[in-house]
Design a protein around this motif. Structure first.
Motif, PDB file in Angstrom:
ATOM      1  N   TYR A  25       0.862  -1.180   0.000  1.00 49.33           N
ATOM      2  CA  TYR A  25       0.000   0.000   0.000  1.00 49.33           C
ATOM      3  C   TYR A  25       0.898   1.230   0.000  1.00 49.33           C
ATOM      4  O   TYR A  25       1.819   1.334   0.813  1.00 49.33           O
ATOM      5  CB  TYR A  25      -0.911   0.000   1.223  1.00 49.33           C
ATOM      6  CG  TYR A  25      -1.915  -1.131   1.211  1.00 49.33           C
ATOM      7  CD1 TYR A  25      -3.086  -1.038   0.470  1.00 49.33           C
ATOM      8  CD2 TYR A  25      -1.673  -2.303   1.928  1.00 49.33           C
ATOM      9  CE1 TYR A  25      -4.000  -2.080   0.438  1.00 49.33           C
ATOM     10  CE2 TYR A  25      -2.583  -3.349   1.907  1.00 49.33           C
ATOM     11  CZ  TYR A  25      -3.741  -3.230   1.161  1.00 49.33           C
ATOM     12  OH  TYR A  25      -4.640  -4.266   1.135  1.00 49.33           O
ATOM     13  N   TYR A  32      -8.128   6.004  -5.475  1.00 45.95           N
ATOM     14  CA  TYR A  32      -8.111   4.541  -5.486  1.00 45.95           C
ATOM     15  C   TYR A  32      -7.277   4.009  -6.653  1.00 45.95           C
ATOM     16  O   TYR A  32      -7.629   3.027  -7.286  1.00 45.95           O
ATOM     17  CB  TYR A  32      -9.542   4.001  -5.562  1.00 45.95           C
ATOM     18  CG  TYR A  32     -10.319   4.206  -4.281  1.00 45.95           C
ATOM     19  CD1 TYR A  32     -10.366   3.223  -3.298  1.00 45.95           C
ATOM     20  CD2 TYR A  32     -10.988   5.401  -4.044  1.00 45.95           C
ATOM     21  CE1 TYR A  32     -11.065   3.415  -2.114  1.00 45.95           C
ATOM     22  CE2 TYR A  32     -11.692   5.606  -2.863  1.00 45.95           C
ATOM     23  CZ  TYR A  32     -11.725   4.616  -1.907  1.00 45.95           C
ATOM     24  OH  TYR A  32     -12.418   4.805  -0.733  1.00 45.95           O
ATOM     25  N   HIS A  49      -3.393   3.809  -0.328  1.00 43.42           N
ATOM     26  CA  HIS A  49      -3.819   3.489   1.036  1.00 43.42           C
ATOM     27  C   HIS A  49      -5.334   3.418   1.160  1.00 43.42           C
ATOM     28  O   HIS A  49      -5.854   2.766   2.080  1.00 43.42           O
ATOM     29  CB  HIS A  49      -3.249   4.519   2.019  1.00 43.42           C
ATOM     30  CG  HIS A  49      -1.990   4.053   2.676  1.00 43.42           C
ATOM     31  ND1 HIS A  49      -1.953   3.552   3.959  1.00 43.42           N
ATOM     32  CD2 HIS A  49      -0.715   3.979   2.214  1.00 43.42           C
ATOM     33  CE1 HIS A  49      -0.716   3.209   4.265  1.00 43.42           C
ATOM     34  NE2 HIS A  49       0.060   3.458   3.235  1.00 43.42           N
ATOM     35  N   SER A  50      -6.045   4.067   0.246  1.00 46.21           N
ATOM     36  CA  SER A  50      -7.512   4.026   0.297  1.00 46.21           C
ATOM     37  C   SER A  50      -8.040   2.601   0.170  1.00 46.21           C
ATOM     38  O   SER A  50      -9.121   2.280   0.673  1.00 46.21           O
ATOM     39  CB  SER A  50      -8.101   4.893  -0.822  1.00 46.21           C
ATOM     40  OG  SER A  50      -7.714   6.237  -0.675  1.00 46.21           O
ATOM     41  N   LYS A  52      -6.986  -0.008   1.578  1.00 46.40           N
ATOM     42  CA  LYS A  52      -6.882  -0.789   2.822  1.00 46.40           C
ATOM     43  C   LYS A  52      -8.246  -1.059   3.445  1.00 46.40           C
ATOM     44  O   LYS A  52      -8.456  -2.103   4.066  1.00 46.40           O
ATOM     45  CB  LYS A  52      -5.991  -0.056   3.829  1.00 46.40           C
ATOM     46  CG  LYS A  52      -4.513  -0.363   3.686  1.00 46.40           C
ATOM     47  CD  LYS A  52      -3.752   0.100   4.908  1.00 46.40           C
ATOM     48  CE  LYS A  52      -2.338  -0.464   4.902  1.00 46.40           C
ATOM     49  NZ  LYS A  52      -1.608  -0.109   6.136  1.00 46.40           N
ATOM     50  N   GLU A  53      -9.157  -0.113   3.300  1.00 49.91           N
ATOM     51  CA  GLU A  53     -10.470  -0.233   3.935  1.00 49.91           C
ATOM     52  C   GLU A  53     -11.495  -0.941   3.053  1.00 49.91           C
ATOM     53  O   GLU A  53     -12.639  -1.117   3.453  1.00 49.91           O
ATOM     54  CB  GLU A  53     -10.995   1.170   4.293  1.00 49.91           C
ATOM     55  CG  GLU A  53     -10.040   2.007   5.133  1.00 49.91           C
ATOM     56  CD  GLU A  53      -9.655   1.316   6.429  1.00 49.91           C
ATOM     57  OE1 GLU A  53     -10.549   0.702   7.051  1.00 49.91           O
ATOM     58  OE2 GLU A  53      -8.473   1.380   6.817  1.00 49.91           O
ATOM     59  N   SER A  55     -13.163  -4.135   0.910  1.00 50.17           N
ATOM     60  CA  SER A  55     -13.296  -5.572   1.171  1.00 50.17           C
ATOM     61  C   SER A  55     -12.339  -6.384   0.300  1.00 50.17           C
ATOM     62  O   SER A  55     -11.978  -5.978  -0.809  1.00 50.17           O
ATOM     63  CB  SER A  55     -14.731  -6.032   0.908  1.00 50.17           C
ATOM     64  OG  SER A  55     -14.987  -6.102  -0.478  1.00 50.17           O
TER      65      SER A  55
END
Length: 217
Positions: A25, A32, A49-50, A52-53, A55
């Protein structure tokens, strides 16, 4: 090897991967965005890093999308479908942090005139003084970027703004290996702009601005 990469490859090609692979990441990407760097024996998938959250099922779709690019295949799975659906929802998830008074006014004019004021405002910013790429719409950050060369002409600024707003409205569609950004419906809407001769006016304006840049720089 990261377990998501292994699962993405196995479900896409029905065999075990025979290369080393890593997933990272990175804060170097906006929104994204993601990419893959590869050699004959290894791959490195880099995601903003977006992601990471998001699914795992959607991330697998992203990885399969990148694998399709690497191997020049066009295999669709449930995960790639989930990924495409997610992509089209990103504009509603992106943070709105950028704006400019001139661009806000232009967006509001076009929104009221052609979209009944119903389009949500994206990020708005001026880019470089470009003569070739006058505007862009970035789906992953919900950002319209306009060339500074258009600051002097509000009609042409509105026209390019309208064009990029149509990208936000219609996004894109896939037909086989093709991704279509300028559909027939897109072109029909574009032709509704209030000045039918605007393309010729744009060409003449850019020609004059190029000459000015040549003589005064």
């Amino acid at each position: 090897m990261h377990h998501l990469i292994k699962k993405a490859f196995t479900e896409l090609y029905s065999k075990e991967p025979d290369f080393d692979a890593r997933l990272k990441y990175s804060r170097a990407f906006k929104g994204y965005n993601a990419n893959v760097k590869y050699t004959k024996f290894s791959m490195e998938f880099r995601l903003s890093h977006s992601w990471k959250e998001v699914s795992d099922e959607i991330k697998i779709g992203l990885l399969q999308h990148l694998l399709n690019k690497v191997y020049k295949t066009d295999i669709e799975t449930i995960n790639t479908e989930l990924y495409e659906i997610f992509l089209k929802k990103i504009p509603g998830l992106a943070k709105k942090t950028k704006s400019h008074p001139l661009l806000e006014d232009s967006f509001s004019r076009m929104n009221d005139e052609y979209f009944d004021g119903m389009m949500s405002a994206p990020n708005l910013e001026f880019g470089d003084k470009a003569f070739r790429t006058l505007g862009t719409y970035d789906y992953t950050t919900d950002t319209i970027r306009i060339s500074t060369v258009l600051r002097k002409n509000m009609t042409l600024l509105d026209y390019v703004m309208y064009h990029e707003m149509l990208h936000k409205k219609f996004q894109y569609r896939k037909t086989g290996k093709r991704t279509i950004h300028h559909s027939r419906e897109f072109r029909q809407w574009e032709s509704r702009f209030r000045e039918p001769d605007v393309e010729n006016k744009l060409k003449w304006f850019l020609r004059k601005e190029k000459l000015k840049s040549f003589w005064f720089t």
